[in-house]
Every structure is written in structure tokens, then in C-alpha cells.
Motif scaffolding. Structure first.
Motif, mmCIF file in Angstrom:
data_model
loop_
_atom_site.group_PDB
_atom_site.id
_atom_site.type_symbol
_atom_site.label_atom_id
_atom_site.label_comp_id
_atom_site.label_asym_id
_atom_site.label_seq_id
_atom_site.Cartn_x
_atom_site.Cartn_y
_atom_site.Cartn_z
ATOM 1 N N ALA A 75 52.019 40.641 30.727
ATOM 2 C CA ALA A 75 51.549 41.790 29.952
ATOM 3 C C ALA A 75 50.038 41.957 30.084
ATOM 4 O O ALA A 75 49.539 43.082 30.219
ATOM 5 N N VAL A 76 49.313 40.860 30.044
ATOM 6 C CA VAL A 76 47.861 40.901 30.192
ATOM 7 C C VAL A 76 47.483 41.420 31.571
ATOM 8 O O VAL A 76 46.600 42.280 31.722
ATOM 9 N N VAL A 77 48.160 40.915 32.605
ATOM 10 C CA VAL A 77 47.865 41.329 33.974
ATOM 11 C C VAL A 77 48.145 42.811 34.143
ATOM 12 O O VAL A 77 47.336 43.547 34.730
ATOM 13 N N GLN A 127 44.029 49.239 33.662
ATOM 14 C CA GLN A 127 42.708 49.710 33.262
ATOM 15 C C GLN A 127 41.783 49.894 34.466
ATOM 16 O O GLN A 127 40.903 50.754 34.462
ATOM 17 N N LEU A 128 42.012 49.095 35.488
ATOM 18 C CA LEU A 128 41.168 49.134 36.680
ATOM 19 C C LEU A 128 41.737 50.033 37.778
ATOM 20 O O LEU A 128 41.144 50.147 38.853
ATOM 21 N N GLY A 129 42.883 50.626 37.512
ATOM 22 C CA GLY A 129 43.461 51.557 38.477
ATOM 23 C C GLY A 129 44.049 50.904 39.704
ATOM 24 O O GLY A 129 44.106 51.511 40.779
ATOM 25 N N VAL A 130 44.530 49.688 39.545
ATOM 26 C CA VAL A 130 45.065 48.927 40.677
ATOM 27 C C VAL A 130 46.557 49.190 40.838
ATOM 28 O O VAL A 130 47.295 49.260 39.851
ATOM 29 N N PHE A 145 51.412 36.499 40.917
ATOM 30 C CA PHE A 145 52.138 37.649 40.387
ATOM 31 C C PHE A 145 52.641 38.581 41.492
ATOM 32 O O PHE A 145 53.103 39.689 41.216
ATOM 33 N N GLY A 146 52.525 38.128 42.739
ATOM 34 C CA GLY A 146 53.164 38.851 43.831
ATOM 35 C C GLY A 146 52.270 39.697 44.698
ATOM 36 O O GLY A 146 52.769 40.371 45.612
ATOM 37 N N PHE A 147 50.967 39.692 44.460
ATOM 38 C CA PHE A 147 50.076 40.442 45.347
ATOM 39 C C PHE A 147 49.982 39.718 46.688
ATOM 40 O O PHE A 147 49.846 38.491 46.746
ATOM 41 N N GLY A 188 54.162 49.265 39.608
ATOM 42 C CA GLY A 188 54.677 48.266 40.539
ATOM 43 C C GLY A 188 55.291 47.080 39.821
ATOM 44 O O GLY A 188 55.051 46.846 38.637
ATOM 45 N N ASP A 189 56.112 46.347 40.553
ATOM 46 C CA ASP A 189 56.765 45.160 40.004
ATOM 47 C C ASP A 189 55.878 43.940 40.211
ATOM 48 O O ASP A 189 55.164 43.830 41.207
#
Length: 298
Positions: free
Chosen positions: A92-94, A100-103, A131-133, A168-169
Motif C-alpha cells: 500500500a505504501v509503495v 504520487q510520483l507518477g510512476v 515488488f516486480g520492477f 500496474g500489478d
């Protein structure tokens, strides 16, 4: 369809030159080269200032790589309900912070710090990858490497955060993390597991008072010691791939074992975890509670 890449991210690290291809234009004469920021920066490239030292937010406002965003690693990219100040962020934090940063999930994310040091960039990269990036890397040498090349530094007021929703997931980061009970279960099972203490030699040997007040001095049984500082050059940037491989080979790390890295609070251990991944070790986990937690339970 996956978006095409503007930066060739094939490892955990990229150079200032590689990043510059996406952000600046170059005019070359017979005598010199002149650099200018592109009129329109690519939306799919996100550059994070991951600095978390005192005064980092103010320094970010003063100067930054063009278009860079301030991640606020130790304030907005941590679990606010965690026991420790820099507890690993929840999904949730991520989602909230990246929104907020538009990622977006398929963005290319470059992590840097305001000097040439590495630990905060390594922490950010490890979190994002967990987290999958996939397209995420650390800028070798940080802002100083960018500055040394003569590339433009942005000094105007930074742009406002978008405050949107993350699209995104995300994968389950717990697959990359070890908990206290996990460590207790494997500390005697040395045939298949190895715990790596990335604190200093003195801390590992119990000769120095732990950083966290509730923790006692000592070490996890059967753990080996690879201080995170041993993987870094004098300026705080990572040593070369060959140097890292030599250090790990001499330490007797088995690529077939499950590796768990810890330090005092998860930051320094991220350096070693990222270096292990870069050196071809696949099964690497981070014990985020680290000695702050373990040392308070002995």
C-alpha cells in the motif's frame, strides 16, 4: 504491449553516459562538447533522488539531475506502522508513493544519491525489484558522476508531484524478505542456507555496542561477515564486477545456498544483497528487521 526502452538496463548499474542519452542533447565541435537538457524529457524514464541523509530534501530542491523526483526514502517509502524507523514498505505504501510520483510499472527507473555513496540507492533498487520492477538501475557514482561529466544540473524549482494513482500489478515482496522466525529456522541449517552479516567486523564479533538501544552485542549463529563497506570504493560507489566476484569467492559463498543478508536496520544489507544479485547469486533475501530485531531477542 511493453513499451520500448530508452535506456539499456541490463544490470543493476548504469553509467552517467547511458542516462544522458535519454535526458540531454550533445553538440560537438572540434574543441569541445556542449550539453543541453532535451526540450521534452521522456515520460517513461523516472529518475529518483534516493538520498536520505539530513538535509537531503533541501539539497534536492537546490540541485538535481534534470527532471529528477525526490523519493523521500526514509519518510515516505517505509512502513509508518513498523517498529523501526526504516521498516520495509508495504504494498500500500509503495502504491501510494509511486502514484504520487507518477510512476508506472513499465517505466525505466534510475536511482541516485546526491554524492557518490550507494546505500540509499541500493535500498531503493532492492525494494522496487522486490515488488516486480524490472527496468531499474543505480546510477554509478550518483550526482557527482553526472556533474563530473559536465552534464546539466537543474537548479530551478522542482516540479510538483502528480498525486495520481499507481497503475500496474505488484509482486509479493515477501518472496525477497526473511523474517525473524525464518532466520531462526535456518541458522543451524548451514548445508542449504547462509546468513551474511553486513555490519562491521567489530559489530559482528560483539565488540561494539549495537546501534539500536534494545539490541545486545553479538551475531547470528553460523553467520559469516562481509562488511558492506568492503564492497565499496573510497568514494562510496560500488567496486567493479570483477572485484565483487573476487570478494564473494574468497568469502566462500555457495551459489546453490539460500542467502540472507542483514545489518542493523536493512540499509547496509541492501548494498550486499544488490551486489550479490549483480554477481549472479539468485536466491538472495533481505532480513529487514536485522540486528535491531534479532539482537533485542537474545
Amino acid at each position: 504491449m511493453e513499451a520500448s526502452s530508452l535506456i539499456d538496463i541490463t544490470s543493476n548499474f548504469i553509467t552517467a553516459e547511458a542516462l544522458s542519452d535519454a535526458l540531454i542533447t550533445t553538440e560537438t565541435s572540434s574543441c569541445s562538447s556542449t550539453y543541453a537538457v532535451k526540450d521534452s524529457l521522456p515520460k517513461s524514464v523516472k529518475v529518483f533522488d534516493c538520498s536520505a541523509s539530513k538535509g537531503a530534501a533541501d539539497k534536492y530542491k537546490e540541485e538535481r539531475i534534470p527532471g529528477a523526483l525526490f523519493l523521500d526514502l526514509n519518510q515516505k517509502f517505509v512502513d509508518p506502522e513498523g517498529k523501526y524507523p526504516t521498516t520495509y514498505p508495504t504494498e500500500a505504501v509503495v502504491r501510494t508513493r509511486l502514484g504520487q510520483l507518477g510512476v508506472k510499472k513499465d517505466d525505466e527507473v534510475i536511482c541516485y544519491v546526491q554524492d557518490s555513496a550507494t546505500r540509499f540507492s541500493a535500498r531503493a533498487l532492492f525494494i522496487l525489484k522486490s515488488f516486480g520492477f524490472v527496468k531499474v538501475a543505480i546510477l554509478r557514482g550518483g550526482l557527482e558522476a553526472w556533474r563530473t561529466k559536465g552534464y546539466p544540473i537543474e537548479t530551478t524549482e522542482p516540479k510538483e508531484e502528480t498525486k495520481g494513482e499507481f497503475e500496474g500489478d505488484l509482486t509479493d515482496a515477501n518472496e525477497h524478505l526473511a523474517k525473524y522466525d525464518d532466520v531462526k529456522a535456518i541458522e543451524e541449517e548451514t548445508e542449504e542456507n547462509m546468513v551474511i552479516d553486513t555490519r562491521s567486523k567489530e559489530e559482528h564479533e560483539g565488540k561494539t555496542k549495537p546501534a539500536f538501544a534494545d539490541a545486545k552485542a553479538g551475531k547470528i549463529p553460523n553467520s559469516i561477515n562481509i562488511p558492506s563497506t568492503s564492497l565499496l570504493q573510497e568514494d562510496g560507489s560500488f567496486k567493479s564486477a570483477d572485484e565483487l566476484k573476487e570478494i564473494f569467492d574468497k568469502s566462500g559463498i555457495d551459489k546453490n545456498k539460500k542467502l540472507v543478508c542483514h545489518c542493523n536496520n536493512g540499509n547496509q544489507a541492501s548494498i550486499v544483497a544488490v551486489a550479490l544479485q549483480e554477481s549472479g547469486y539468485k536466491n538472495v533475501k533481505l532480513y529487514d528487521g536485522s540486528w535491531s530485531e534479532y539482537g533485542s531477542k537474545i
